[in-house]
Scaffold this motif. Structure first.
Motif, PDB file in Angstrom:
ATOM      1  N   PRO A   1       0.820  -1.218   0.000  1.00 10.78           N
ATOM      2  CA  PRO A   1       0.000   0.000   0.000  1.00 10.78           C
ATOM      3  C   PRO A   1       0.851   1.264   0.000  1.00 10.78           C
ATOM      4  N   ASP A   2       0.399   2.278  -0.732  1.00  8.64           N
ATOM      5  CA  ASP A   2       1.107   3.551  -0.828  1.00  8.64           C
ATOM      6  C   ASP A   2       0.114   4.681  -0.525  1.00  8.64           C
ATOM      7  N   GLU A   3       0.068   5.111   0.745  1.00 13.38           N
ATOM      8  CA  GLU A   3      -0.903   6.119   1.162  1.00 13.38           C
ATOM      9  C   GLU A   3      -0.589   7.502   0.606  1.00 13.38           C
ATOM     10  N   SER A   4       0.635   7.702   0.129  1.00 13.88           N
ATOM     11  CA  SER A   4       0.986   9.011  -0.424  1.00 13.88           C
ATOM     12  C   SER A   4       0.234   9.303  -1.718  1.00 13.88           C
TER      13      SER A   4
ATOM     14  N   LEU B   1      -3.746   1.880  -2.811  1.00 12.73           N
ATOM     15  CA  LEU B   1      -3.820   2.003  -1.359  1.00 12.73           C
ATOM     16  C   LEU B   1      -3.954   0.644  -0.674  1.00 12.73           C
TER      17      LEU B   1
ATOM     18  N   LYS C   1     -10.084  -4.670   4.555  1.00 11.41           N
ATOM     19  CA  LYS C   1      -9.454  -4.100   3.347  1.00 11.41           C
ATOM     20  C   LYS C   1     -10.292  -4.367   2.091  1.00 11.41           C
TER      21      LYS C   1
ATOM     22  N   ALA D   1      -7.298   7.673   1.616  1.00 14.08           N
ATOM     23  CA  ALA D   1      -6.787   6.639   2.532  1.00 14.08           C
ATOM     24  C   ALA D   1      -7.496   6.712   3.879  1.00 14.08           C
ATOM     25  N   LYS D   2      -7.732   7.929   4.385  1.00 11.53           N
ATOM     26  CA  LYS D   2      -8.418   8.084   5.671  1.00 11.53           C
ATOM     27  C   LYS D   2      -9.869   7.630   5.579  1.00 11.53           C
TER      28      LYS D   2
ATOM     29  N   GLU E   1      -9.991   3.806   5.405  1.00  8.87           N
ATOM     30  CA  GLU E   1      -9.663   3.214   6.697  1.00  8.87           C
ATOM     31  C   GLU E   1     -10.910   3.102   7.583  1.00  8.87           C
TER      32      GLU E   1
ATOM     33  N   PRO F   1      -3.827  10.712   0.371  1.00  2.00           N
ATOM     34  CA  PRO F   1      -4.008  10.633   1.831  1.00  2.00           C
ATOM     35  C   PRO F   1      -5.460  10.817   2.273  1.00  2.00           C
TER      36      PRO F   1
END
Length: 434
Positions: free
Chosen positions: A144-147, A248, A163, A153-154, A157, A150
């Protein structure tokens, strides 16, 4: 001289006490003893119990009659309370059993996938005995690459479960369908779903209906199509949008909004392939593949040519895992749709199925066809299922009204048939479109 006369008390030391003195002393001793006894025995030295008068037969019967309803009502309330408590505990236990069963299935799937990945990607091994060799079907997930996003991603979550989540793209033109779609998702207890709003109106609508929503910062090309595009144009945007979800690290069950949910689809997935999709096929042959013989008479002896055929996967309902082949699939389809005036479902299937050949490198993505009676298209429902007494008893996971343009009418009829139990709800509708 006359002698002095002494009173009785004046002669204590000189002679025996007088009679008066003895009486006074006895009274004083009695008073002292009475005080001691009163202190030590406040209830008296002797207790007497008197039997209560016997009740008459009529009086006893009256008391029993009056007490019985009170005792019965109290006992009933206690039993009701105990029954309610037991029902709650039973429901909790059932939910725990379902969750544990689901976790066990996932654990078994992951164990099998891990073993195959280890065999395929680990140290080299010799081939085993005949019938024991199994190839790798499940590609490993990406890191996963949250960059990448972002904000998304929140949101994921909070929304996703293990997932995974259902994702639908929609604009304000399909508000009524989104309302029916989301109501059915809530009714079956699904919490991990998200609408990607393609315009401000849809975002506001979802918030007013308490539907999880996300409006991304898309480029102007996507925003333009999203705001004004029709069904097919909007459908093609999914291949752009879903890429970030996969990057993500989330698996996505992509869903059109012309779908009625009757069960939780996550309980019926295998998760052993990059793409797991429902079929547009209407029977076992068309859904799962068959040998189609092409007749070419001029070839004489070799006139019969065998071909393999399968009806296309539906690009409006598929489960896609966060793997490299899955992301490559999205990139390939999105790239072609940006250059060609093509239907996204056709391109989706071509990229999945066409093999490598001179001048073309095919996609090495694993795929699985969903059960056509559990993940049912409207062709299967209206042409086959509703006319078969046994198939009518089957409860599908979803019904996708993909074969018919009168979507709202048929979605409501499907709800009446499967949710409200109206066995005649589907009868007025023709097999095909009018």
């Amino acid at each position: 001289m006359a002698g002095r006369r002494e009173g009785p008390l004046m002669r204590i030391g000189n002679g025996p006490p007088s009679r008066g003195y003895r009486i006074a002393l006895a009274v004083a001793i009695g008073i002292i003893l009475g005080c001691v006894v009163a202190f030590l025995f406040p209830d008296g030295l002797f207790r007497f119990s008197f039997p209560s008068p016997p009740l008459s037969h009529n009086t006893t019967k009256l008391i029993q009659v009056n007490a019985a309803p009170c005792e019965s009502l109290e006992r009933t309330n206690i039993l009701k309370s105990e029954l309610a408590t037991l029902s709650e505990k039973n429901a909790e236990l059932k939910q725990e059993v379902r969750e544990l069963t689901m976790k066990l299935q996932l654990a078994e799937q992951r164990k099998d996938q891990a073993e195959k990945q280890f065999l395929a990607l680990g140290p080299k091994h010799k081939a085993g005995p005949f019938g024991t060799v199994k190839s790798l079907r499940t590609n490993p997930a990406v890191t996963p690459d949250e960059s990448v996003n972002p904000r998304l991603a929140k949101i994921l979550e909070k929304v996703a479960v293990r997932k995974e989540l259902i994702v639908a793209l929609a604009n304000s033109y399909v508000e009524e369908m989104v309302e029916i779609w989301s109501e059915n998702i809530k009714r079956v207890g699904i919490t991990n779903y998200l609408v990607v709003a393609l315009d401000d109106e849809m975002e506001s609508f979802c918030k007013s209906k308490e539907v999880p929503v996300y409006q991304g910062n898309f480029d102007e090309g996507i925003n333009s199509i999203g705001r004004r595009g029709g069904n097919h144009a909007v459908s093609g945007l999914k291949f752009h949008v879903l890429r970030e979800f996969l990057q993500l690290g989330y698996s996505v069950l992509l869903s059109d909004v012309d779908i009625i949910y009757l069960q939780n689809p996550f309980d019926h997935l295998y998760r052993d392939s990059d793409v797991e999709s429902m079929s547009d096929g209407h029977n076992n042959m068309t859904a799962y593949g068959y040998d189609d013989v092409f007749d070419e008479p001029q070839m004489g002896w070799a006139r019969y040519a065998h071909t393999m055929r399968i009806w296309v996967y539906n690009s409006g309902f598929f489960y896609i895992r966060p793997t490299i082949p899955s992301i490559e699939l999205l990139d390939r389809v999105a790239s072609r749709l940006s250059r060609e005036n093509a239907w996204d479902q056709r391109v989706f299937n071509e990229e999945l199925f066409i093999p490598s050949h001179p001048g073309y490198y095919g996609l090495h993505a694993s795929r699985r066809t969903m059960d056509m009676y559990l993940f049912m298209n409207s062709n299967v429902l209206f042409k086959t299922v509703r006319k078969d007494a046994n198939l009518r008893k089957l409860k599908p996971v979803i019904v996708h009204v993909n074969y018919h343009p009168d979507k709202l009418r048929r979605m409501k009829a499907v709800m009446e048939f499967y949710v409200n139990g109206d066995q005649n709800a589907l009868d007025p509708l023709p097999d095909g479109s009018e």
